[in-house]
Scaffold this motif. Structure first.
Motif, PDB file in Angstrom:
ATOM      1  N   PRO A 111      61.824  27.670  17.952  1.00  0.00           N
ATOM      2  CA  PRO A 111      63.125  27.331  17.366  1.00  0.00           C
ATOM      3  C   PRO A 111      64.234  28.237  17.887  1.00  0.00           C
ATOM      4  O   PRO A 111      64.001  29.386  18.253  1.00  0.00           O
ATOM      5  N   GLY A 112      65.432  27.678  17.901  1.00  0.00           N
ATOM      6  CA  GLY A 112      66.599  28.418  18.356  1.00  0.00           C
ATOM      7  C   GLY A 112      67.382  27.593  19.358  1.00  0.00           C
ATOM      8  O   GLY A 112      67.157  26.399  19.527  1.00  0.00           O
ATOM      9  N   GLU A 113      68.293  28.246  20.035  1.00  0.00           N
ATOM     10  CA  GLU A 113      69.191  27.593  20.981  1.00  0.00           C
ATOM     11  C   GLU A 113      69.081  28.292  22.333  1.00  0.00           C
ATOM     12  O   GLU A 113      69.088  29.524  22.396  1.00  0.00           O
ATOM     13  N   SER A 210      68.933  33.053  18.350  1.00  0.00           N
ATOM     14  CA  SER A 210      69.211  32.602  16.987  1.00  0.00           C
ATOM     15  C   SER A 210      70.092  33.642  16.304  1.00  0.00           C
ATOM     16  O   SER A 210      69.764  34.833  16.336  1.00  0.00           O
ATOM     17  N   HIS A 211      71.204  33.193  15.738  1.00  0.00           N
ATOM     18  CA  HIS A 211      72.112  34.089  15.025  1.00  0.00           C
ATOM     19  C   HIS A 211      72.501  35.289  15.888  1.00  0.00           C
ATOM     20  O   HIS A 211      72.589  36.413  15.401  1.00  0.00           O
ATOM     21  N   SER A 215      65.479  35.483  20.426  1.00  0.00           N
ATOM     22  CA  SER A 215      64.446  35.093  19.467  1.00  0.00           C
ATOM     23  C   SER A 215      63.246  34.386  20.087  1.00  0.00           C
ATOM     24  O   SER A 215      62.303  34.058  19.369  1.00  0.00           O
TER      25      SER A 215
END
Length: 306
Positions: A111-113, A210-211, A215
């Protein structure tokens, strides 16, 4: 994670669609065929589809050989347990069939970008995280580990490629400085240690954030055993300005020669990102317009040094 728009698969003349992915799952892994399927935009060699919340299907697309996927199948289950960041791990294998004559793999979803669509806002944290990840990855590889033919050796082996990139995209005002960084890398002593596990393709599309934090790391299709300087180049290619010195301090295994080789390789990788951006600006297949600014920013970090 990375991958691509729906396109015609040149190698099979079959359009890769969600319906095709579901049909393949029904044929080979029917217990997964009922999960939601969603396309993931990006990438080139492989196309990714989300499968439910926790999985993804990696479809061989433009890669001429299944070797990248086969390497991930063989080695990621070995490497993943010791790595401190999430990485995609194969859980099911899809084999060539009448419906689709290439390989595909069901993997865990990270997960993440992707960094090429996101940003790192916590530079020191990212430097520490990346250093810890590479310290864990860079262990001595077994004799049967893959060896790359186009990377993994000394920068001097890549001089022709560097020269082509320099001529194609290096801005005139910094070309001499870029060449000086490269020449210094070529003059540095070679890696004298054992062949180490190397990711081999750490660029912004293969790092997940992430944020504002690093990540995850994805796309191990180019992994090989060789000189870890190829990964250490990420200190400039991925991390924000001013954090390379902290990265190397945390990594704590790179001598002066390794840093010099890594910096030269970072210059070459930055030029490659710029070339891909240029291709995107021209509308060429596989081009990525947003990689141009990312490559130039990385090149500026390289020229400023540690």
């Amino acid at each position: 994670m990375t991958d691509t728009d729906t396109n015609t698969d040149i190698g099979t003349d079959i359009e890769i669609t969600g319906d095709l992915v579901r049909d393949l799952l029904r044929e080979q892994h029917p217990d997964l065929a009922g999960l939601a399927i969603r396309e993931v935009v990006g990438g080139w060699g492989n196309q990714m589809w989300r499968l439910g919340d926790d999985l993804a299907v990696r479809m061989q697309r433009m890669d001429s050989s299944p070797e990248p996927q086969l390497k991930e199948r063989r080695w990621l289950p070995v490497l993943a347990p010791r790595l401190p960041l999430p990485v995609p791990t194969p859980v099911r294998f899809g084999e060539p069939s009448e419906r689709f004559r290439k390989h595909w793999t069901v993997m865990t979803w990270v997960p993440g970008e992707p960094l090429d669509h996101g940003s790192i806002s916590r530079g020191p944290h990212a430097a520490d995280t990346l250093a810890g990840f590479l310290r864990a990855l860079h262990a001595e590889a077994p004799a049967e580990a893959p060896i790359a033919t186009d990377r993994g050796g000394h920068p001097r082996d890549c001089t022709d490629g560097f020269e082509n990139l320099l001529k194609a995209v290096a801005p005139d005002d910094v070309a001499a400085d870029v060449r000086a960084v490269w020449d210094d890398a070529v003059a540095a002593e070679a890696w004298a240690g054992p062949r180490m596990w190397v990711h081999g393709d750490l660029h912004p599309a293969n790092v997940v954030v992430s944020h504002g934090r690093l990540s995850g790391i994805v796309d191990f299709g180019d992994m090989f055993a060789g000189d870890p300087a190829w990964d250490l180049a990420a200190a400039w290619v991925l991390l924000p300005a001013g954090t390379a010195a902290r990265f190397f301090a945390q990594y704590a295994r790179a001598d002066e020669a390794a840093i010099r080789r890594a910096r030269g390789l970072a210059a070459m990788k930055s030029l490659f990102l710029m070339l891909m951006g240029q291709a995107g600006d021209r509308g060429l297949p596989g081009g990525k317009p947003h990689w141009g600014p990312a490559g130039r920013a990385a090149l500026d970090r390289v020229l400023k040094g540690v």
